[in-house]
Design a protein around this motif. Structure first.
Motif, PDB file in Angstrom:
ATOM      1  N   CYS A 283     -14.723 102.884  43.154  1.00 28.59           N
ATOM      2  CA  CYS A 283     -15.088 102.305  44.451  1.00 28.59           C
ATOM      3  C   CYS A 283     -14.707 100.826  44.468  1.00 28.59           C
ATOM      4  CB  CYS A 283     -16.591 102.464  44.679  1.00 28.59           C
ATOM      5  SG  CYS A 283     -17.187 101.608  46.137  1.00 28.59           S
TER       6      CYS A 283
ATOM      7  N   CYS B 113     -15.063  98.468  49.746  1.00 29.97           N
ATOM      8  CA  CYS B 113     -14.392  98.027  50.968  1.00 29.97           C
ATOM      9  C   CYS B 113     -15.268  98.239  52.205  1.00 29.97           C
ATOM     10  CB  CYS B 113     -13.074  98.782  51.137  1.00 29.97           C
ATOM     11  SG  CYS B 113     -13.310 100.564  51.324  1.00 29.97           S
TER      12      CYS B 113
ATOM     13  N   CYS C 299     -16.224 103.490  54.330  1.00 27.31           N
ATOM     14  CA  CYS C 299     -17.056 104.687  54.499  1.00 27.31           C
ATOM     15  C   CYS C 299     -18.227 104.386  55.435  1.00 27.31           C
ATOM     16  CB  CYS C 299     -17.552 105.202  53.155  1.00 27.31           C
ATOM     17  SG  CYS C 299     -18.341 103.943  52.141  1.00 27.31           S
TER      18      CYS C 299
ATOM     19  N   CYS D 280     -12.251 106.931  52.872  1.00 25.80           N
ATOM     20  CA  CYS D 280     -12.310 106.290  51.561  1.00 25.80           C
ATOM     21  C   CYS D 280     -10.922 106.151  50.915  1.00 25.80           C
ATOM     22  CB  CYS D 280     -13.225 107.091  50.638  1.00 25.80           C
ATOM     23  SG  CYS D 280     -13.310 106.381  48.983  1.00 25.80           S
TER      24      CYS D 280
HETATM   25  S1  SF4 Z   1     -14.805 103.750  51.285  1.00 27.60           S
HETATM   26 FE1  SF4 Z   1     -16.821 103.453  50.429  1.00 27.60          FE
HETATM   27  S2  SF4 Z   1     -16.857 104.663  48.552  1.00 27.60           S
HETATM   28 FE2  SF4 Z   1     -14.716 104.443  49.165  1.00 27.60          FE
HETATM   29  S3  SF4 Z   1     -14.012 102.669  48.068  1.00 27.60           S
HETATM   30 FE3  SF4 Z   1     -14.673 101.899  50.054  1.00 27.60          FE
HETATM   31  S4  SF4 Z   1     -16.840 101.353  49.747  1.00 27.60           S
HETATM   32 FE4  SF4 Z   1     -16.209 102.597  47.985  1.00 27.60          FE
END
Ligand code: SF4
Ligand code: SF4
Length: 501
Positions: A366, A369, A372, A415
């Motif tokens: 993870c 970012c 999600c 993600c």
């Molecule tokens: S989308 Fe969510 S789970 Fe995936 S890398 Fe980004 S913060 Fe992490």
């Protein structure tokens, strides 16, 4: 009317036209039907037929076991071959009882007496919907009569079929919008709702036109047809309520907390047919689609028909068939084989081709970012939720809203690290529920053990008392006998103690 937005969501390719071109088609009866006794939320129904019985179409074959359970009816006349446990497609690893029926007996269908829905008492209408085994056909399978037991101001009829490929509600509305509208008016009468909104996505023009014509024909203005923007997962109860009203269902709460009830359009139709025609729910419309089937379409399917038979009705598998799903690509359940029966909750059989499936990219760490969280329509923080789930911290995961997750799959698609978030949440919820059931069973077993121990102690005490009483009684009788004997001896002639002074 003004519409609102919900948080997150994704715009996805619809793939509806692949199956809607052929209209509703009847699925031929298979050689054998396997009707599950668990096609609803809650406890499985109890079989009320046995191997060797003949059954009529519409005859009750399973009796609801409690409020969250529902009656089950035979889709055809035939002979019961067996009542036995089989694996459940929706719950891998779990089994439930199924009534196996060989179609063919010469019996007339069993219908319930038709009712005038406008003249009938709401309680009688609700009871009829319960007796007909009607459950939510949008997928949740919640018994409809139970959902209709609380008064509401607003009824939302959910025709926002937002998941790609699934088009059974679209196909149903195109041909039976009149029955959907009647079902909505009937349900509004049951819950006392003064307003009905029939929500249909703006990419379903034929369904919208049919629904508008049916609502206008009703003539009372109760049902208002609303075209809503096509965004996934707008068909979720909470998301649709927010789009239509701007109101948010509180976390951990239910639509009824804000005076709203949501019913799927097919459920509304089933309720109307149960009341007006006396027809128990024993068939439903199912989309069979994907590049892995030869002739995608929407079929009226007798409950208990196998996925294999249904795919045959759609022309069979193509050479490119690679992955079989019960449901859509976002929320569907992957099937290991096609020998599962269709139940009341099953709206789609999707066969994807190899190029549509693709290889899932390997999971990466993870990167925080937040994509999600931006995509999550339930306004959760999936990355944090995953942390608690993987740490097996059920309490923290539940605090973070695990059970508000609608398993829509938006976080997975968003993600960049390809983390299978939804799968982790689904499994965690399943395990928590299993643990809760096991704890409940253990507590019930402990209560039974304690009750048995108490009963034994009470019985032992009562026995001891009886022995004591008997001993006391025997001692008293002995004393009385001895006294009588002494008196007898005194009265005997010649006995000196018997002489008067
Ligand atoms: S989308 Fe969510 S789970 Fe995936 S890398 Fe980004 S913060 Fe992490
Ligand atoms: S699967 Fe759950 S956590 Fe992920 S986006 Fe959907 S509701 Fe949110």
């Amino acid at each position: 009317m003004p519409l609102h937005e919900f948080h997150g969501g994704l715009v996805l390719a619809g793939h509806k036209a692949e199956s809607t071109g052929r209209g509703l088609q009847a699925c031929a009866l298979p050689a054998l039907l396997r009707v599950s006794l668990l096609q609803h939320a809650g406890t499985p129904a109890g079989a009320c037929v046995a191997a060797g019985d003949t059954v009529a179409a519409g005859q009750r074959i399973g009796i609801a076991q409690g409020e969250l359970s529902a009656d089950v009816h035979s889709p055809c006349a035939g002979r019961v071959v067996a009542v036995e446990a089989h694996a459940l497609a929706r719950f891998p690893g779990l089994e439930a009882g199924h009534v196996v029926i060989e179609p063919g007996a010469a019996l007339s269908p069993q219908a319930l007496p038709a009712m005038d829905w406008q003249a009938s008492d709401p309680a009688a209408l609700r009871e009829r919907i319960r007796a007909a085994g009607v459950v939510g056909l949008g997928g949740a399978g919640f018994p409809t009569a139970g959902k209709l037991s609380v008064a509401r101001d607003l009824l939302v009829l959910n025709g926002a079929e937002c998941e790609p490929w699934i088009a059974c509600d679209d196909a149903l509305l195109r041909e039976h919008a009149d029955e959907v509208v009647l079902g909505g008016r009937l349900m509004a009468r049951v819950v006392g709702a003064g307003r009905v909104l029939l929500a249909i996505e703006d990419t379903m023009p034929e369904a919208l036109a049919a629904a508008r014509a049916a609502a206008a024909a009703a003539g009372d203005g109760l049902v208002e047809v609303v075209a809503v923007p096509t965004i996934y997962p707008e068909g979720g109860e909470r998301q649709l309520i927010q789009v239509l009203t701007g109101l948010e269902v509180p976390r951990g709460g239910l639509p009824r907390d804000i005076g709203v009830i949501v019913q799927n359009v097919a459920t509304a139709r089933a309720a109307w047919r149960a009341v007006a025609l006396g027809e128990p729910l024993s068939a439903r419309v199912v989309t069979v689609t994907g590049r892995g089937v030869a002739r995608p379409g929407n079929f009226i399917v007798p409950i208990g028909t196998s996925v294999a038979h249904l795919v045959e009705q759609a022309g069979g598998y193509t050479d490119s068939a690679a992955r079989l799903l019960l449901g859509g690509p976002m929320m569907g359940q992957a099937l290991p084989h096609d020998d599962f029966p269709i139940g009341k909750q099953d709206n789609c059989v999707l066969v994807l081709s190899a190029d549509e499936c693709g290889e899932r990219a390997p999971e990466m760490p993870c990167i925080r970012c937040g994509d999600c969280a931006s995509a999550c329509p339930a306004q959760l923080l999936p990355q944090q939720l995953l942390w608690h789930v993987r740490a097996d911290n059920a309490a923290r995961a539940q605090d973070q809203g695990l059970f508000d997750c609608i398993e829509c799959g938006c976080c997975d698609l968003a993600c960049p690290s390809h983390i299978p978030l939804t799968q982790a949440f689904r499994r965690a919820k399943f395990e928590i529920r299993v643990r809760a059931v096991e704890t409940e069973r253990a507590l019930a077993a402990r209560d039974r053990h304690d009750a048995r121990k108490l009963r034994h102690e009470r019985e032992s005490a009562e026995l001891a008392q009886r022995h004591e009483a008997r001993r006391a009684g025997t001692a008293g009788a002995d004393a009385v006998a001895a006294a009588l004997e002494r008196a007898r001896v005194k009265r005997a002639p010649g006995h000196d103690t018997d002489a008067s002074p």
